[in-house]
Design a protein around this motif. Structure first.
Motif, PDB file in Angstrom:
ATOM      1  N   UNK A  58      21.014   8.925  25.684  1.00 29.97           N
ATOM      2  CA  UNK A  58      21.606   7.721  25.110  1.00 29.97           C
ATOM      3  C   UNK A  58      23.056   7.568  25.550  1.00 29.97           C
ATOM      4  N   UNK A  59      23.437   6.356  25.925  1.00 34.82           N
ATOM      5  CA  UNK A  59      24.823   6.043  26.245  1.00 34.82           C
ATOM      6  C   UNK A  59      25.561   5.646  24.967  1.00 34.82           C
ATOM      7  N   UNK A  60      26.891   5.631  24.992  1.00 34.60           N
ATOM      8  CA  UNK A  60      27.635   5.152  23.822  1.00 34.60           C
ATOM      9  C   UNK A  60      27.285   3.694  23.508  1.00 34.60           C
ATOM     10  N   UNK A  61      27.266   3.367  22.237  1.00 39.39           N
ATOM     11  CA  UNK A  61      26.938   2.004  21.806  1.00 39.39           C
ATOM     12  C   UNK A  61      28.160   1.096  21.905  1.00 39.39           C
ATOM     13  N   UNK A  62      27.902  -0.195  22.053  1.00 37.00           N
ATOM     14  CA  UNK A  62      28.933  -1.218  21.880  1.00 37.00           C
ATOM     15  C   UNK A  62      28.504  -2.111  20.726  1.00 37.00           C
ATOM     16  N   UNK A  63      29.414  -2.993  20.295  1.00 33.52           N
ATOM     17  CA  UNK A  63      29.168  -3.728  19.065  1.00 33.52           C
ATOM     18  C   UNK A  63      29.528  -5.211  19.216  1.00 33.52           C
ATOM     19  N   UNK A  64      28.958  -6.015  18.353  1.00 33.95           N
ATOM     20  CA  UNK A  64      29.389  -7.394  18.078  1.00 33.95           C
ATOM     21  C   UNK A  64      28.951  -8.435  19.093  1.00 33.95           C
ATOM     22  N   UNK A  65      28.665  -8.045  20.335  1.00 32.60           N
ATOM     23  CA  UNK A  65      28.380  -9.071  21.343  1.00 32.60           C
ATOM     24  C   UNK A  65      27.271  -8.615  22.278  1.00 32.60           C
ATOM     25  N   UNK A  66      26.281  -9.500  22.498  1.00 31.42           N
ATOM     26  CA  UNK A  66      25.115  -9.153  23.317  1.00 31.42           C
ATOM     27  C   UNK A  66      24.907 -10.171  24.426  1.00 31.42           C
ATOM     28  N   UNK A  67      25.910 -10.350  25.243  1.00 31.24           N
ATOM     29  CA  UNK A  67      25.763 -11.224  26.413  1.00 31.24           C
ATOM     30  C   UNK A  67      25.957 -12.690  26.129  1.00 31.24           C
ATOM     31  N   UNK A  68      25.189 -13.242  25.193  1.00 31.23           N
ATOM     32  CA  UNK A  68      25.369 -14.667  24.862  1.00 31.23           C
ATOM     33  C   UNK A  68      25.190 -14.942  23.375  1.00 31.23           C
ATOM     34  N   UNK A  69      25.226 -13.900  22.549  1.00 28.82           N
ATOM     35  CA  UNK A  69      25.117 -14.080  21.110  1.00 28.82           C
ATOM     36  C   UNK A  69      25.663 -12.855  20.398  1.00 28.82           C
ATOM     37  N   UNK A  70      25.908 -13.009  19.099  1.00 28.31           N
ATOM     38  CA  UNK A  70      26.451 -11.883  18.363  1.00 28.31           C
ATOM     39  C   UNK A  70      25.337 -10.905  17.991  1.00 28.31           C
ATOM     40  N   UNK A  71      25.735  -9.674  17.690  1.00 31.56           N
ATOM     41  CA  UNK A  71      24.793  -8.631  17.290  1.00 31.56           C
ATOM     42  C   UNK A  71      25.573  -7.594  16.499  1.00 31.56           C
ATOM     43  N   UNK A  72      24.854  -6.636  15.926  1.00 33.15           N
ATOM     44  CA  UNK A  72      25.522  -5.532  15.246  1.00 33.15           C
ATOM     45  C   UNK A  72      25.854  -4.412  16.224  1.00 33.15           C
ATOM     46  N   UNK A  73      24.924  -4.127  17.124  1.00 33.85           N
ATOM     47  CA  UNK A  73      25.148  -3.052  18.091  1.00 33.85           C
ATOM     48  C   UNK A  73      24.248  -3.251  19.295  1.00 33.85           C
ATOM     49  N   UNK A  74      24.727  -2.741  20.436  1.00 36.74           N
ATOM     50  CA  UNK A  74      23.917  -2.684  21.644  1.00 36.74           C
ATOM     51  C   UNK A  74      23.711  -1.220  21.994  1.00 36.74           C
ATOM     52  N   UNK A  75      22.430  -0.814  22.048  1.00 34.92           N
ATOM     53  CA  UNK A  75      22.065   0.553  22.376  1.00 34.92           C
ATOM     54  C   UNK A  75      21.536   0.592  23.807  1.00 34.92           C
ATOM     55  N   UNK A  76      21.884   1.663  24.517  1.00 36.23           N
ATOM     56  CA  UNK A  76      21.461   1.807  25.905  1.00 36.23           C
ATOM     57  C   UNK A  76      20.938   3.213  26.128  1.00 36.23           C
ATOM     58  N   UNK A  77      19.809   3.305  26.839  1.00 38.26           N
ATOM     59  CA  UNK A  77      19.191   4.583  27.158  1.00 38.26           C
ATOM     60  C   UNK A  77      18.952   4.642  28.666  1.00 38.26           C
ATOM     61  N   UNK A  78      19.080   5.850  29.210  1.00 38.63           N
ATOM     62  CA  UNK A  78      18.955   6.024  30.652  1.00 38.63           C
ATOM     63  C   UNK A  78      17.913   7.092  30.939  1.00 38.63           C
ATOM     64  N   UNK A  79      17.742   7.416  32.208  1.00 40.38           N
ATOM     65  CA  UNK A  79      16.782   8.436  32.589  1.00 40.38           C
ATOM     66  C   UNK A  79      15.598   7.833  33.308  1.00 40.38           C
ATOM     67  N   UNK A  80      14.390   8.176  32.860  1.00 45.50           N
ATOM     68  CA  UNK A  80      13.177   7.663  33.496  1.00 45.50           C
ATOM     69  C   UNK A  80      13.033   6.163  33.338  1.00 45.50           C
ATOM     70  N   UNK A  81      13.734   5.598  32.360  1.00 43.47           N
ATOM     71  CA  UNK A  81      13.791   4.142  32.177  1.00 43.47           C
ATOM     72  C   UNK A  81      15.200   3.765  31.751  1.00 43.47           C
ATOM     73  N   UNK A  82      15.590   2.555  32.096  1.00 44.47           N
ATOM     74  CA  UNK A  82      16.864   2.005  31.637  1.00 44.47           C
ATOM     75  C   UNK A  82      16.524   0.983  30.555  1.00 44.47           C
ATOM     76  N   UNK A  83      17.013   1.237  29.352  1.00 43.28           N
ATOM     77  CA  UNK A  83      16.619   0.443  28.188  1.00 43.28           C
ATOM     78  C   UNK A  83      17.868  -0.063  27.486  1.00 43.28           C
TER      79      UNK A  83
END
Length: 222
Positions: free
Chosen positions: A162-187
Motif C-alpha cells: 500500500x502507498x500512502x493515502x491522500x485526502x479530499x480530492x479524487x481527480x474531479x470530485x471530492x472524497x474522504x481518501x484515495x488509497x493506492x496499491x501496487x505490485x501485481x496490480x495497480x489499484x
C-alpha cells in the motif's frame, strides 16, 4: 533551479522546505508531470509568483499546482527563516513549525482566504502519488460510484503493498481518501463513506484482474 528558490527565500523571509527544494531541483520534472497529469503545475522559476491575482507567498504559502478544471489548488505552508529573520510581510497566522517534509493542502483557487483541506501528510507523498497516478495506463479498468465492500480494503492490504493515502480530492470530485496499491496490480480507490467514487484496476494478469475486481465487487469488462 536552486538559484530561483534562493531568490524566493531572500525576497520573502520564508524558507522553502528541503523536500520541496529536492523536487524542484529535478530539471523538467514539473513539465513532465504537467504533461502527464493534465493540471497546471508551477515550475521552479515561477514559484512564489501570484496566480490569478492571488499572492499566496504574501500569505505564507507556496502554490504548486492547479486542477485543470480550476476546482482546487495545492499549496504548502512555509516556515520563517531559520535565523529568526521576520518575514517581509505580516502573515495571516503564525508561521508553521519547521519541517523538511511538510503537508500539502487544497484551497479554492477563486477564494484567496479559503479554508485549507489537507491533501497529503507529506510533500513527498504528494509527489509520489502524483507520479504514480500519472503512470496509470489508459487501458486500466475503471468504474464510478459503486458500494465499497466492507472487507475490500483489509483484503487488498493483505495482498498488495500500500502507498500512502491522500485526502479530499479524487481527480474531479471530492472524497474522504484515495488509497493506492501496487505490485501485481495497480489499484486506486477514491472513497467517500461507503462508496467508491472512483476505482481503477490495472494489471496484465487476467487472474489477478479477476481477483481484484471480485474483491471490489466490480464486473469484469466485456
Amino acid at each position: 533551479m536552486t538559484a530561483a528558490i534562493d531568490a524566493l527565500e531572500r525576497r520573502s523571509g520564508l524558507r522553502v522546505p528541503a523536500a520541496v527544494r529536492e523536487w524542484y531541483a529535478v530539471r523538467d520534472a514539473s513539465a513532465w508531470l504537467r504533461e502527464r497529469r493534465g493540471n497546471v503545475l508551477v515550475d521552479a522559476h515561477d514559484l512564489g509568483r501570484p496566480l490569478n491575482g492571488v499572492d499566496y507567498l504574501g500569505r505564507g504559502r507556496l502554490a504548486t499546482e492547479t486542477d485543470c478544471q480550476f476546482c482546487c489548488r495545492w499549496v504548502v505552508r512555509l516556515p520563517a527563516a531559520r535565523d529568526g529573520t521576520q518575514p517581509l510581510f505580516p502573515l495571516p497566522q503564525p508561521s508553521p513549525v519547521e519541517v523538511d517534509d511538510p503537508p500539502v493542502f487544497l484551497v479554492d483557487p477563486e477564494d484567496a482566504d479559503s479554508h485549507e483541506d489537507r491533501y497529503a501528510d507529506r510533500f513527498t507523498t504528494y509527489v509520489l502519488t502524483s507520479v504514480w497516478d500519472a503512470h496509470l495506463p489508459a487501458e486500466a479498468v475503471s468504474d464510478f460510484d459503486r458500494p465499497l465492500p466492507p472487507d475490500a480494503l483489509p483484503t487488498l492490504r493483505r495482498r498488495f503493498p500500500e502507498l500512502p493515502a491522500t485526502y479530499a480530492w479524487a481527480g474531479n470530485q471530492d472524497c474522504e481518501a484515495m488509497y493506492r496499491f501496487d505490485g501485481a496490480a495497480r489499484i486506486l480507490l477514491a472513497v467517500k463513506g461507503p462508496i467508491m467514487v472512483y476505482a481503477v484496476v490495472a494489471t496484465d494478469d487476467p487472474a489477478t484482474r479477476a481477483e481484484v475486481l471480485a474483491t471490489l465487487g466490480l464486473a469484469q469488462p466485456s
